[in-house]
Design a protein around this motif. Structure first.
Motif, PDB file in Angstrom:
ATOM      1  N   GLU A  36      37.090 -26.145  26.700  1.00 35.91           N
ATOM      2  CA  GLU A  36      35.644 -26.317  26.877  1.00 35.91           C
ATOM      3  C   GLU A  36      34.841 -25.462  25.900  1.00 35.91           C
ATOM      4  OE1 GLU A  36      34.823 -25.394  30.924  1.00 35.91           O
ATOM      5  OE2 GLU A  36      36.146 -26.957  31.713  1.00 35.91           O
ATOM      6  N   SER A  38      33.665 -23.816  22.258  1.00 40.60           N
ATOM      7  CA  SER A  38      33.544 -24.291  20.874  1.00 40.60           C
ATOM      8  C   SER A  38      34.478 -23.476  19.975  1.00 40.60           C
ATOM      9  CB  SER A  38      32.104 -24.162  20.384  1.00 40.60           C
ATOM     10  OG  SER A  38      31.745 -22.802  20.278  1.00 40.60           O
ATOM     11  N   PHE A  39      34.716 -24.015  18.778  1.00 41.09           N
ATOM     12  CA  PHE A  39      35.591 -23.336  17.823  1.00 41.09           C
ATOM     13  C   PHE A  39      35.022 -21.982  17.431  1.00 41.09           C
ATOM     14  CE2 PHE A  39      37.064 -22.516  13.460  1.00 41.09           C
ATOM     15  CZ  PHE A  39      38.418 -22.483  13.697  1.00 41.09           C
ATOM     16  N   SER A  40      33.701 -21.907  17.295  1.00 39.21           N
ATOM     17  CA  SER A  40      33.081 -20.634  16.913  1.00 39.21           C
ATOM     18  C   SER A  40      33.205 -19.597  18.028  1.00 39.21           C
ATOM     19  CB  SER A  40      31.621 -20.834  16.531  1.00 39.21           C
ATOM     20  OG  SER A  40      30.890 -21.309  17.645  1.00 39.21           O
ATOM     21  N   THR A  41      33.189 -20.053  19.273  1.00 34.11           N
ATOM     22  CA  THR A  41      33.356 -19.118  20.389  1.00 34.11           C
ATOM     23  C   THR A  41      34.773 -18.555  20.415  1.00 34.11           C
ATOM     24  OG1 THR A  41      31.709 -20.325  21.679  1.00 34.11           O
ATOM     25  CG2 THR A  41      33.177 -18.858  22.888  1.00 34.11           C
TER      26      THR A  41
END
Length: 82
Positions: A36, A38-41
């Protein structure tokens, strides 16, 4: 004596890799929740966590480094000076 000091960076690197691997295993174990994010998270988790991991690894390296210095101190003190 050089080999004794060469141990320290490898010891630090071991702990750093260990902490990053444990974080990856944790995120993999909770893959349903990780999906769930994001890639940046996820990148931020590893990026910000790396600073904390480096700090913890440095704390773990203090005792072996102090023991190393204590072990070589009598050797250096007993050498004759010219």
């Amino acid at each position: 004596m050089r080999n004794r000091f060469a141990f320290q960076p490898w010891y630090f690197l071991f702990w750093l890799i260990f902490f990053v691997a444990v974080r990856a295993v944790f995120l993999g174990y909770h893959s349903a929740k990780t999906a769930e994010l994001s890639f940046s998270t996820v990148g931020g988790i590893f990026g910000y966590g790396l600073r904390l991991d480096a700090s913890t690894a440095a704390y773990l390296c203090i005792v072996p480094f102090a023991l190393l210095l204590g072990a070589i101190w009598p050797v250096r003190a007993s050498l004759p000076t010219d």
